[in-house]
Design an enzyme around this catalytic site. Structure first.
Site, PDB file in Angstrom:
ATOM      1  N   LYS A 171       0.635 -24.951   4.929  1.00 30.93           N
ATOM      2  CA  LYS A 171      -0.138 -23.705   4.757  1.00 30.93           C
ATOM      3  C   LYS A 171      -1.534 -23.852   5.357  1.00 30.93           C
ATOM      4  CE  LYS A 171      -2.453 -23.051   0.794  1.00 30.93           C
ATOM      5  NZ  LYS A 171      -3.872 -22.696   0.755  1.00 30.93           N
ATOM      6  N   ASN A 172      -2.205 -24.943   5.009  1.00 28.99           N
ATOM      7  CA  ASN A 172      -3.603 -25.070   5.423  1.00 28.99           C
ATOM      8  C   ASN A 172      -3.755 -25.373   6.913  1.00 28.99           C
ATOM      9  OD1 ASN A 172      -4.443 -24.406   2.914  1.00 28.99           O
ATOM     10  ND2 ASN A 172      -4.966 -26.482   2.267  1.00 28.99           N
ATOM     11  N   ARG A 226      -9.676 -16.711   0.907  1.00 31.19           N
ATOM     12  CA  ARG A 226     -10.915 -17.210   1.499  1.00 31.19           C
ATOM     13  C   ARG A 226     -10.725 -17.647   2.951  1.00 31.19           C
ATOM     14  NH1 ARG A 226     -13.957 -20.451   0.697  1.00 31.19           N
ATOM     15  NH2 ARG A 226     -15.876 -19.532  -0.021  1.00 31.19           N
ATOM     16  N   CYS A 238     -14.533 -19.164  -6.086  1.00 29.49           N
ATOM     17  CA  CYS A 238     -13.180 -19.066  -6.615  1.00 29.49           C
ATOM     18  C   CYS A 238     -13.042 -20.068  -7.746  1.00 29.49           C
ATOM     19  CB  CYS A 238     -12.138 -19.262  -5.525  1.00 29.49           C
ATOM     20  SG  CYS A 238     -11.972 -20.951  -4.999  1.00 29.49           S
ATOM     21  N   ARG A 296     -17.989 -22.697  -3.294  1.00 28.61           N
ATOM     22  CA  ARG A 296     -17.449 -22.633  -1.942  1.00 28.61           C
ATOM     23  C   ARG A 296     -18.308 -21.816  -0.957  1.00 28.61           C
ATOM     24  NH1 ARG A 296     -11.092 -22.321  -1.985  1.00 28.61           N
ATOM     25  NH2 ARG A 296     -11.466 -23.417  -0.037  1.00 28.61           N
ATOM     26  N   PRO A 297     -19.503 -22.314  -0.671  1.00 25.70           N
ATOM     27  CA  PRO A 297     -20.359 -21.624   0.306  1.00 25.70           C
ATOM     28  C   PRO A 297     -19.803 -21.745   1.731  1.00 25.70           C
ATOM     29  CG  PRO A 297     -21.318 -23.739  -0.314  1.00 25.70           C
ATOM     30  CD  PRO A 297     -20.092 -23.561  -1.180  1.00 25.70           C
ATOM     31  N   ASP A 331     -22.198 -21.873   4.362  1.00 25.59           N
ATOM     32  CA  ASP A 331     -23.417 -22.123   5.136  1.00 25.59           C
ATOM     33  C   ASP A 331     -23.168 -23.017   6.356  1.00 25.59           C
ATOM     34  OD1 ASP A 331     -22.918 -23.991   2.942  1.00 25.59           O
ATOM     35  OD2 ASP A 331     -24.696 -25.053   3.639  1.00 25.59           O
ATOM     36  N   ASP A 338      -6.800 -31.710  -2.977  1.00 26.74           N
ATOM     37  CA  ASP A 338      -5.673 -30.811  -3.250  1.00 26.74           C
ATOM     38  C   ASP A 338      -4.515 -31.514  -3.961  1.00 26.74           C
ATOM     39  OD1 ASP A 338      -7.134 -28.824  -2.097  1.00 26.74           O
ATOM     40  OD2 ASP A 338      -6.040 -28.785  -0.210  1.00 26.74           O
ATOM     41  N   VAL A 377     -15.125 -33.700  -3.937  1.00 32.48           N
ATOM     42  CA  VAL A 377     -15.129 -32.610  -2.952  1.00 32.48           C
ATOM     43  C   VAL A 377     -15.480 -31.282  -3.630  1.00 32.48           C
ATOM     44  CG1 VAL A 377     -13.784 -31.365  -1.210  1.00 32.48           C
ATOM     45  CG2 VAL A 377     -13.469 -33.824  -1.496  1.00 32.48           C
ATOM     46  N   ARG A 387       1.025 -18.891  -3.851  1.00 35.43           N
ATOM     47  CA  ARG A 387       0.184 -18.844  -2.655  1.00 35.43           C
ATOM     48  C   ARG A 387       0.396 -20.065  -1.775  1.00 35.43           C
ATOM     49  NH1 ARG A 387      -5.861 -17.172  -3.988  1.00 35.43           N
ATOM     50  NH2 ARG A 387      -5.821 -17.095  -1.728  1.00 35.43           N
TER      51      ARG A 387
HETATM   52  C1  EPZ Z   1      -9.954 -26.407   2.824  1.00 34.55           C
HETATM   53  O1  EPZ Z   1     -10.889 -25.502   2.273  1.00 34.55           O
HETATM   54  C2  EPZ Z   1      -8.627 -26.094   2.199  1.00 34.55           C
HETATM   55  N1  EPZ Z   1      -8.271 -24.693   2.450  1.00 34.55           N
HETATM   56  C3  EPZ Z   1      -8.682 -26.356   0.709  1.00 34.55           C
HETATM   57  O2  EPZ Z   1      -7.365 -26.181   0.212  1.00 34.55           O
HETATM   58  C4  EPZ Z   1      -9.104 -27.799   0.455  1.00 34.55           C
HETATM   59  O3  EPZ Z   1      -9.258 -28.015  -0.934  1.00 34.55           O
HETATM   60  C5  EPZ Z   1     -10.430 -28.072   1.170  1.00 34.55           C
HETATM   61  O4  EPZ Z   1     -10.304 -27.760   2.578  1.00 34.55           O
HETATM   62  C6  EPZ Z   1     -10.878 -29.523   1.063  1.00 34.55           C
HETATM   63  O5  EPZ Z   1      -9.887 -30.360   1.589  1.00 34.55           O
HETATM   64  C7  EPZ Z   1      -7.690 -24.355   3.586  1.00 34.55           C
HETATM   65  O6  EPZ Z   1      -7.492 -25.161   4.480  1.00 34.55           O
HETATM   66  C8  EPZ Z   1      -7.243 -22.954   3.733  1.00 34.55           C
HETATM   67  P1  EPZ Z   1     -14.277 -27.423   2.829  1.00 34.55           P
HETATM   68  P2  EPZ Z   1     -12.336 -25.389   2.931  1.00 34.55           P
HETATM   69  O7  EPZ Z   1     -15.123 -26.504   3.631  1.00 34.55           O
HETATM   70  O8  EPZ Z   1     -12.270 -25.695   4.365  1.00 34.55           O
HETATM   71  C9  EPZ Z   1     -18.515 -27.659   0.734  1.00 34.55           C
HETATM   72  C10 EPZ Z   1      -5.746 -25.555  -1.392  1.00 34.55           C
HETATM   73  O9  EPZ Z   1      -5.526 -25.792  -2.601  1.00 34.55           O
HETATM   74  N2  EPZ Z   1     -18.945 -26.696   1.746  1.00 34.55           N
HETATM   75  O10 EPZ Z   1     -13.741 -28.617   3.517  1.00 34.55           O
HETATM   76  O11 EPZ Z   1     -12.890 -24.082   2.524  1.00 34.55           O
HETATM   77  C11 EPZ Z   1     -17.499 -27.094  -0.227  1.00 34.55           C
HETATM   78  O12 EPZ Z   1     -18.087 -26.336  -1.255  1.00 34.55           O
HETATM   79  C12 EPZ Z   1      -7.144 -25.379  -0.902  1.00 34.55           C
HETATM   80  O13 EPZ Z   1      -4.854 -25.427  -0.552  1.00 34.55           O
HETATM   81  C13 EPZ Z   1     -20.269 -26.371   1.851  1.00 34.55           C
HETATM   82  O14 EPZ Z   1     -21.126 -26.862   1.110  1.00 34.55           O
HETATM   83  O15 EPZ Z   1     -13.100 -26.569   2.184  1.00 34.55           O
HETATM   84  C14 EPZ Z   1     -16.810 -28.343  -0.694  1.00 34.55           C
HETATM   85  O16 EPZ Z   1     -17.591 -28.961  -1.681  1.00 34.55           O
HETATM   86  C15 EPZ Z   1      -8.139 -24.891  -1.808  1.00 34.55           C
HETATM   87  N3  EPZ Z   1     -20.640 -25.473   2.807  1.00 34.55           N
HETATM   88  C16 EPZ Z   1     -16.795 -29.218   0.551  1.00 34.55           C
HETATM   89  O17 EPZ Z   1     -17.848 -28.709   1.384  1.00 34.55           O
HETATM   90  C17 EPZ Z   1     -19.746 -24.921   3.669  1.00 34.55           C
HETATM   91  O18 EPZ Z   1     -20.154 -24.120   4.542  1.00 34.55           O
HETATM   92  C18 EPZ Z   1     -15.499 -29.197   1.340  1.00 34.55           C
HETATM   93  O19 EPZ Z   1     -15.086 -27.854   1.543  1.00 34.55           O
HETATM   94  C19 EPZ Z   1     -18.407 -25.273   3.554  1.00 34.55           C
HETATM   95  C20 EPZ Z   1     -18.021 -26.162   2.585  1.00 34.55           C
END
Ligand code: EPZ
Length: 466
Positions: A46-47, A118, A142, A147-148, A150, A343, A365, A435
């Site tokens: 999915k991801n 998202r 969520c 989940r910012p 930035d 995950d 994370v 999902r």
């Molecule tokens: C992806 O989300 C996955 N979603 C998530 O899968 C997964 O948990 C996550 O990566 C971490 O492996 C998809 O691929 C669709 P990140 P993503 O940006 O990319 C912080 C599932 O269950 N951050 O790597 O949105 C954030 O808050 C899901 O299938 C910022 O601070 O996650 C987190 O602490 C849910 N600023 C960390 O970084 C930003 O701009 C990693 O988040 C972006 C992220």
């Protein structure tokens, strides 16, 4: 046109649940104590598939993706792409999707869709790179945390995009219609960002000049996206390492690509085998992407043995999962890849609730991703949370109870707990599970589980409101 599938219905139900009219909510009734045995094939990821789908926005030609899982989130992404002028052409199977842009005039990803998924943010980079303009509703928080986005915006700004927030939407423009290559650092407080890297890497393929992303996410889903983009004519090197280099090109063409298998589904099925003291063979298993998880399984006394010999593809292996009668305690800390994946945290914590001793689970994370802790405790698990760490005191037996799914992976943890527990477990709100896991209950039943899907209303509704 294409035939409606089960995932269409799940997707509609999901939207209905969040929509103004409420809607049916499914619940699982799980009879615990059944040993799993048999063979399952791991589905496409999915991801990986979600950002791969948005890559179709980068070209005027058709992009075909194979082994796309039949899931509500994928349907929602296809809907979103439809609104952005990207037509789906019927494929031979529901798992093969061909997308082609027929109208580039609509570049607004509306709140109605973004709030249900998202990953809609993945459309931002491709839109601004190809069309010079994008308007994408800002995703909110969520169940797993704030989940910012930035870092996504920082990366796109580094490529020269003008970005403002307007009415809850991110509005991005490329000056004179084209982004400019740049060197940037994309790490944040919690390490790298997966979808942020995907967004910036995709956008940089059409920028003028060279982009270097430092502290890029190393997840296999990023490698898969880079492979698709390169087959579309992009020039990306280093994907899978913290430094990704992209030499911009003027245009991308169509491609035909098979999505990598889902490492999180595979890890969940490994836990299912282990927690039921079962014996499962997993086909199409991305063992190479599961090294950290395998270490923890091995420490806990779960054996994952590879079949197929040295020539087998380690991302599409056949493996057998068995375990010792008594699980041993283990420790793990979630981290960006190649560390232990967040995950799989809920599923592995569930497994360790039945270990013979104390385990320690730390989440680095999404430090608030612990909604399953209270629900597992309702089933007799002994869990002590201190900030981002949970001490898991192993118990001999979990006991069936009504519990509430809160997010996708927490739901998977509760299903695992239910399969191991004594008596009946009722998992409410399984739309979260739908999902990310295709027909999970049917597949688990096929290898010996007893799980029935019912409408919440038929059993008196959830115990408490979320
Ligand atoms: C992806 O989300 C996955 N979603 C998530 O899968 C997964 O948990 C996550 O990566 C971490 O492996 C998809 O691929 C669709 P990140 P993503 O940006 O990319 C912080 C599932 O269950 N951050 O790597 O949105 C954030 O808050 C899901 O299938 C910022 O601070 O996650 C987190 O602490 C849910 N600023 C960390 O970084 C930003 O701009 C990693 O988040 C972006 C992220």
């Amino acid at each position: 046109m294409y035939d409606r599938t089960r995932a269409d219905e799940v997707g509609d139900r999901f939207l209905a649940t969040y929509g103004p009219h409420g809607g049916r909510m499914d619940t699982f009734l799980i009879e615990g104590g059944r040993r799993l045995s048999g063979t399952l094939r791991v589905h496409g990821s999915k991801n990986a598939a979600l950002p791969l789908l948005t890559a179709a926005l980068l070209t005027d030609e058709a992009v075909t993706l194979r082994d796309v899982p039949d899931l509500a989130d994928i349907r929602n992404m296809v809907r979103l792409l439809g609104e952005l002028g990207c037509e789906r052409i019927a494929g031979p199977q529901p798992t093969t999707l061909t997308l082609k842009v027929h109208d580039a005039s609509q570049s607004h990803a509306r709140y109605d869709i973004v709030r249900t998924m998202r990953a809609s943010i993945s459309a931002l980079g491709p839109l601004v790179a190809k069309r010079g303009y994008a308007r994408v509703s800002m995703p909110g928080g969520c169940a797993i945390g704030e989940r910012p986005v930035d870092l996504h915006l920082r990366g796109l700004r580094a490529l020269g995009a003008d970005i403002v927030l307007n009415g809850g939407d991110i509005v991005a423009r490329a000056p004179r219609g084209r982004l400019q290559g740049a060197k940037m650092f994309l790490g944040g407080q919690f390490g790298s960002t997966v979808l942020g890297t995907a967004n910036v890497m995709s956008a940089a393929t059409l920028a003028v000049g060279t982009t270097v992303i430092e502290s890029a996410a190393c997840e296999p889903e990023i490698v898969d996206l880079a492979n698709l983009l390169n087959s579309m004519g992009a020039r990306i090197t280093g994907a899978g390492s913290p430094r990704v280099t992209i030499q911009g090109v003027d245009a991308l063409k169509g491609a035909d690509h098979t999505v990598i298998p889902d490492r999180i589904e595979a890890g969940t099925l490994m836990c299912a085998a282990a927690i039921t003291n079962g014996d499962l063979v997993l086909e199409n298993c991305p063992l190479d992407a599961l090294m950290a998880a395998r270490e923890v399984l091995s420490a806990a006394g779960v054996h994952v043995t590879e079949a197929g010999g040295p020539s087998a593809d380690p991302m599409r292996a056949v493996c057998r999962v068995t375990c010792e009668r008594v699980l041993r305690p283990a420790e793990f800390t979630t981290q960006p890849h190649p560390g232990f994946p967040t995950d799989l945290q809920a599923q592995f914590m569930t497994l360790l609730t039945l270990a013979d001793g104390n385990s320690i689970v730390t989440e680095r994370v999404f430090p608030e991703r612990f909604l399953h802790v209270a629900e597992l405790s309702r089933m007799g698990a002994r869990l002590l949370r201190q900030g981002a760490t949970v001490v898991v005191q192993g118990v001999r037996q979990l006991v069936g109870a009504p519990v509430m799914a809160s997010d996708l992976r927490a739901s998977a943890g509760l299903v695992l707990a239910g399969m191991a527990a004594q008596g009946t477990t009722i998992v409410h709100r399984v739309y979260h599970l739908d999902r990310g896991y295709e027909r999970l209950e049917e597949r688990l039943c096929g290898v010996g589980a007893k799980i029935t899907r019912v409408d919440d209303k038929d059993i008196g509704g959830p115990a408490t409101e979320a």
